[in-house]
Write a protein that holds these residues in place. Structure first.
Motif, PDB file in Angstrom:
ATOM      1  N   GLU A  14       0.828  -1.207   0.000  1.00  8.75           N
ATOM      2  CA  GLU A  14       0.000   0.000   0.000  1.00  8.75           C
ATOM      3  C   GLU A  14       0.866   1.262   0.000  1.00  8.75           C
ATOM      4  OE1 GLU A  14      -3.416   1.968   2.840  1.00  8.75           O
ATOM      5  OE2 GLU A  14      -2.600   0.028   3.380  1.00  8.75           O
ATOM      6  N   LEU A  18       1.154   4.237  -2.782  1.00  4.56           N
ATOM      7  CA  LEU A  18       0.978   5.655  -2.454  1.00  4.56           C
ATOM      8  C   LEU A  18       2.135   6.477  -3.030  1.00  4.56           C
ATOM      9  CD1 LEU A  18      -0.556   7.911  -1.016  1.00  4.56           C
ATOM     10  CD2 LEU A  18       0.745   7.348   1.059  1.00  4.56           C
ATOM     11  N   ALA A  21       1.518   6.852  -6.685  1.00  2.57           N
ATOM     12  CA  ALA A  21       0.464   7.836  -6.967  1.00  2.57           C
ATOM     13  C   ALA A  21       1.000   9.258  -6.808  1.00  2.57           C
ATOM     14  CB  ALA A  21      -0.737   7.605  -6.059  1.00  2.57           C
ATOM     15  N   SER A  78      -6.579   7.908  -3.395  1.00  6.80           N
ATOM     16  CA  SER A  78      -5.509   7.572  -2.447  1.00  6.80           C
ATOM     17  C   SER A  78      -5.863   7.809  -0.985  1.00  6.80           C
ATOM     18  CB  SER A  78      -4.248   8.376  -2.792  1.00  6.80           C
ATOM     19  OG  SER A  78      -3.770   8.007  -4.057  1.00  6.80           O
ATOM     20  N   ARG A 117      -4.714   3.281  -5.494  1.00  6.90           N
ATOM     21  CA  ARG A 117      -3.576   4.181  -5.651  1.00  6.90           C
ATOM     22  C   ARG A 117      -2.826   3.902  -6.956  1.00  6.90           C
ATOM     23  NH1 ARG A 117      -2.011   4.043   0.760  1.00  6.90           N
ATOM     24  NH2 ARG A 117      -3.582   5.603   1.344  1.00  6.90           N
TER      25      ARG A 117
END
Length: 174
Positions: A14, A18, A21, A78, A117
């Motif tokens: 994750e 991020l 993104a 996000s 994301r």
């Protein structure tokens, strides 16, 4: 909880998603500044099937649409608390009930956020590539067809791979 009989799952990346993104948003913003400085006041904003421009707009109007979308959608995708506060019935994910019945809501949302994301970052990069395509057309009389097909194909393939990864990650162990 994971029983000893179930295989250990790899946690979703994750945080890496991020970072992707955010980096994609920054790349898009960089291309937006470049476009603002380099593009003529009027630019092609639509192309026919042969790659010929058939609609024109001001670069201000174009960026007035692209910047909020190119930054806003990836940001919206996000922010975890937005998705975590939605009623779970509105979230459609593979094997959602399986993971919820086992008390794995956090894992489920980790997977969702990784996916969202990645897709958000891909959208920012797609918008950046569209600015490049428009700028290329502004500098030449015609645009090769591959210039419009390749970024779209890459976006669709990468998004398909993200969907496949989400599906595989959420497939219950056998």
């Amino acid at each position: 909880m994971t029983s000893s009989a179930e295989p250990r799952r790899n946690p979703p990346s994750e945080f890496a998603a991020l970072v992707f993104a955010i980096a994609s948003i920054l790349i898009f913003l960089g291309f937006s500044v470049w476009f603002w400085v380099q593009a003529p006041d009027t630019v092609a904003t639509h192309f026919d099937s042969a790659g010929q421009p058939d609609d024109w707009s001001s670069k201000t109007g174009l960026l007035g649409i692209f910047v909020p979308l190119g930054v806003g959608l990836p940001l919206l995708f996000s922010i975890r608390w937005i998705w975590a506060r939605l009623p779970i019935s509105l979230i459609n994910m593979p094997s959602k009930d399986y993971w919820l019945e086992r008390g794995e809501r956090t894992f489920l949302f980790d997977c969702l956020m990784e996916f969202m994301r990645i897709v958000g970052g891909l959208l920012a990069l797609l918008f950046a590539s569209i600015l490049v395509i428009i700028m290329r057309e502004a500098r030449t009389a015609t645009m090769p067809e591959w210039m419009t097909l390749v970024p779209t194909a890459i976006f669709l393939i990468a998004t398909g791979l993200a969907v496949w990864r989400l599906y595989r990650r959420l497939t219950p162990p056998r």
